[in-house]
Structure formats: C-alpha cells, structure tokens
Design an enzyme around this catalytic site. Structure first.
Site, short mmCIF file in Angstrom:
data_model
loop_
_atom_site.label_atom_id
_atom_site.label_comp_id
_atom_site.label_asym_id
_atom_site.label_seq_id
_atom_site.Cartn_x
_atom_site.Cartn_y
_atom_site.Cartn_z
N CYS A 1 3.61 -9.88 -10.55
CA CYS A 1 3.32 -8.48 -10.87
C CYS A 1 2.14 -8.05 -10.03
CB CYS A 1 2.99 -8.32 -12.36
SG CYS A 1 2.41 -6.64 -12.77
N CYS B 1 -0.44 -5.44 -12.22
CA CYS B 1 -1.43 -6.04 -13.12
C CYS B 1 -1.00 -7.44 -13.52
CB CYS B 1 -1.79 -5.16 -14.31
SG CYS B 1 -0.44 -4.67 -15.36
N SER B 2 -0.32 -7.58 -14.65
CA SER B 2 -0.03 -8.94 -15.12
C SER B 2 1.20 -8.95 -16.02
CB SER B 2 -1.24 -9.49 -15.87
OG SER B 2 -1.69 -8.53 -16.82
N CYS B 3 2.22 -8.15 -15.72
CA CYS B 3 3.44 -8.13 -16.53
C CYS B 3 4.06 -9.53 -16.56
CB CYS B 3 4.44 -7.14 -15.95
SG CYS B 3 3.85 -5.44 -16.00
#
Lengths: 211, 101, 93
Positions: free
Chosen positions: A116, A119-121
């Site tokens: 991702c 961000c941090s999916c």
C-alpha cells in the site's frame, strides 16, 4: 506498580509493559486526552476501547492460513475465493466489515505481492495488524518499482520466466495472496496444510513452507 | 511515495505498545461513529508533510491525524484538548502513571 | 463506463489535497483488469463532504509503461484501483 489498574494483558499473558514506564511523550499525552475526551463526550466507552483491542489481538495470520488451506483442499472453495473473496471468507466467519477482499493466486507462472503506497492498507481480519516493515517508506517506495529486489531481501528469488504482479492496495479493496501449494502435500488435512502457510506467503514476500 | 529511491527494507519488528493499540482502537471507533473517514485521516497525514515521516512514528502520526479530524468534526474544542493535555501532564511522568484512575 | 480489457490512460492532473490516484501512475496507460463497482469519491470523503459514488476500476500497467528504461523487469505488472474520473480512453500503446 502504579500503572497496573488499567493494564491490558497481551495474548501472551504478559502483564508488565515497559512502555508504560518510559517518560511520557507528547503524543502519548495526546492519546490519553483524545481518548478521555471521547469518553466524556459519550462517543466511546473505555470498555469499547478495550474490546476493540481484544478483537485486534485475536486476529492473526492463522485465520488467513485456514482460508488458504481450504482453498488448496477444496477446488470449489478456491474458485469461490478467487471470484469473490469478500463473501467466501465471510462464510468462514472472517467478516471484513465494510471492506472488500480480493484474492490473487500464485501459480508456476505468476507471483503476486501486495503493497500500500498511500498508507498501510492490509487484510487485518485475516492477518492481524501489519508488520512494521509493511508500513515503512522503504517497502512502500520500492515494491512498486523494484519488487524483485525487495523480494530477494525477503529471501524470495523469482526466476525470469515468472511474472511478478504487484498490487497497490489503496483503500477500497484489501488483497491477500493465495500462495502456491507446496509439492508433496497430497492427502494432507487442512489443519496440516495451514501449518505451512506463513504470514509473508499471504502478503507475497514469502512462499509457503515446504513439508 | 511509490517509486522513490530508498534503502533496504528494515525488518525490525516491535510489539505494539498499549498506547499504540489504543490509537488504533480510537481510529476504528471514531470512524464507526461517523466522525471521519480513512480518506480524512490520510488527508491530515499528507498535510503533515514529508518531514513528519522522518520525525514521528507511525502511531504518533495517526493520533495527530485522528485529533485533527475530531477537532474538525467538532467532537471537542481546541480549548478542551489543551486543558485536558495540561491536566494529563500533571498526573505523572510515565504513560502508566498518567492514566486517569 | 469502461470494460475489462479496454486500454485507458490515467489523467495527469496535479491538484493539491487528498487524491487517491498514485502519483507514479498519472499520465500512464494501462488496461482495465476488472470493474470493482461504485464507491463514494474519496476526494469528497476526505473533507466530510457529500460524496457521490463513482465507478472504481482495477487497472493493470506494465512496469515498462510506468518506469520506462528504468523498469526492473519490463513484463512485470502493477495493478491499482483508479476512479473513473481519473481515467480517459486511450489507444493500445
């Protein structure tokens, strides 16, 4: 200990948290303030926060491993998972909430890896919280441009005749890799197969363990 | 940041601290209450600029973003936040000691 | 509406503010891999504004298209989710 009345036991049962005894940081002060204001305003309760943390701690890669093992074992489930992973996993009791899940399959010709860049999916319902490296600038910057070099750092060397498919997961979908089933596992139970499925094999930075 | 040059992927892994898990819980519960969206959180993260990525940890950035969104949503005022933070600081010198009883 | 297999170009707009479309894909040409369905436009959701639904697609790009001569392995691919208002029809490269 002055801090143990609100302590939260980790799944390991470890009651002592060294981070609770480090000097209070500005951002920790903000977390306490935001949480208490939310509680005072009736937006959340302390019990809801604790329950959310319990739910978070209960999710781990063994959930995803069960999904993968079942897909290896049951051709109909594999087809359902690849067609609509959201519903296929929901029927196993792994609700992804408002998100949608896409499963991508590794074969002898294709290797998939998830990143991702925004961000941090991450498919938390199946894998738990993302590992630290998944959230780093290094992983997010490089995986979309030089995935083979990144994979090599994780010990995965892709042959030239295998296509690498990178999936930039940017918010509406969550992705999980269906790793290739290791050879020599014919007739294995799903429980035994699940033991071969690592977290990284479902992100694409690893392969399933060999028996 | 996709495509930017960067060094080897760090493989250090830490156990999440209680305060970090609480930030995560507040993110999920605050979104469930309809006060912000993942897009609003990202917008505030991006508005912090590149330097925040160097200076702040992951959950430090997230609590800053959650707070920004809650202020914008009117859940509490800046004055209430400032007063509360001031009061929290007087409770003790560690995270454990600064919890309300 | 676009359909799987159709060649499309990602618009090379650079507005300030929160945009979901990754910078490294703007101006690049890819192929619709699948239609994901309608989703509320994140560009409005980011500001808590009423957000009309927009079709969302998964678009597949070759690494050669994205990175040119700098591609690590030209035939490798990258899939990303792109909203319809960031897409325009294009001819196959």
């Amino acid at each position: 200990m002055p801090h143990d009345h609100h302590d939260h036991l980790s799944p390991s049962g470890h009651p002592y948290r060294s981070d609770n005894d480090a000097p209070l940081s500005y951002w920790q002060v903000m977390e306490i303030a935001v949480r208490e204001l939310m509680i005072e305003k009736g937006e959340v309760t302390a019990a809801e926060v604790a329950a959310q943390i319990d739910a978070m701690d209960a999710r781990n890669p063994s959930h995803g491993a069960r999904v993968v093992a079942r897909a290896w074992d049951e051709p109909e489930f594999r087809a359902a998972l690849l067609a609509d992973a959201t519903n296929a996993t929901r029927e196993m009791g792994f609700d992804i909430g408002p998100m949608n899940l896409v499963a991508v399959e590794n074969t002898q010709d294709v290797h998939n890896v998830i990143v991702c860049t925004l961000c941090s999916c991450y498919p938390r319902n199946l894998l738990g919280l993302p590992p630290d490296w998944y959230k780093t600038r290094e992983y997010r910057s490089r995986t979309v441009k030089e995935p083979r070099k990144v994979l090599a750092e994780f010990g995965v060397e892709l042959p030239d005749n295998v296509t690498c498919r990178v999936h930039d997961s940017t918010a509406d979908m969550r992705y999980i890799v269906l790793p290739a089933r290791p050879k020599g596992t014919d007739g294995w139970t799903q429980e035994a197969l699940a033991e071969l499925v690592t977290r990284d094999s479902m992100i694409g930075t690893g392969l399933a363990k060999q028996p | 940041m996709g495509g930017d040059a960067a060094g080897p992927v760090p493989t250090d892994q830490h156990d999440f601290a209680l305060w970090e898990k609480r930030v995560d819980a507040l993110m999920i519960l605050g979104a469930a209450r309809g006060h912000f969206t993942v897009d609003g959180l990202r917008r505030a993260l991006e508005d912090m600029g590149e330097q925040a990525f160097e200076d702040m940890s992951y959950y430090e950035r997230w609590i800053a973003s959650i707070n920004q969104n809650l202020i914008e949503a009117g859940v509490y005022s800046l004055e209430e936040l400032g007063s509360k933070m001031e009061e929290v600081r007087t409770r003790g010198e560690t995270y454990g000691a600064a919890q309300d009883v | 509406m676009y359909e799987p297999g159709q060649t499309v170009r990602i618009r090379a707009l650079q507005p300030p503010g929160h945009v979901r479309t990754p910078h490294y894909l703007r101006g690049k040409t890819g192929v619709i891999e699948r239609v994901l369905g309608p989703y509320e436009n994140p560009e409005q959701r980011a500001y808590m504004l009423p957000a009309p639904e927009k079709p969302l697609y998964r678009v597949r790009f070759s690494m050669a298209e994205i990175w040119g001569d700098g591609a690590e392995h030209p035939e490798d691919t990258l899939d990303a989710e792109i909203y319809e208002h960031w897409i325009e029809a294009a001819h196959a490269a």
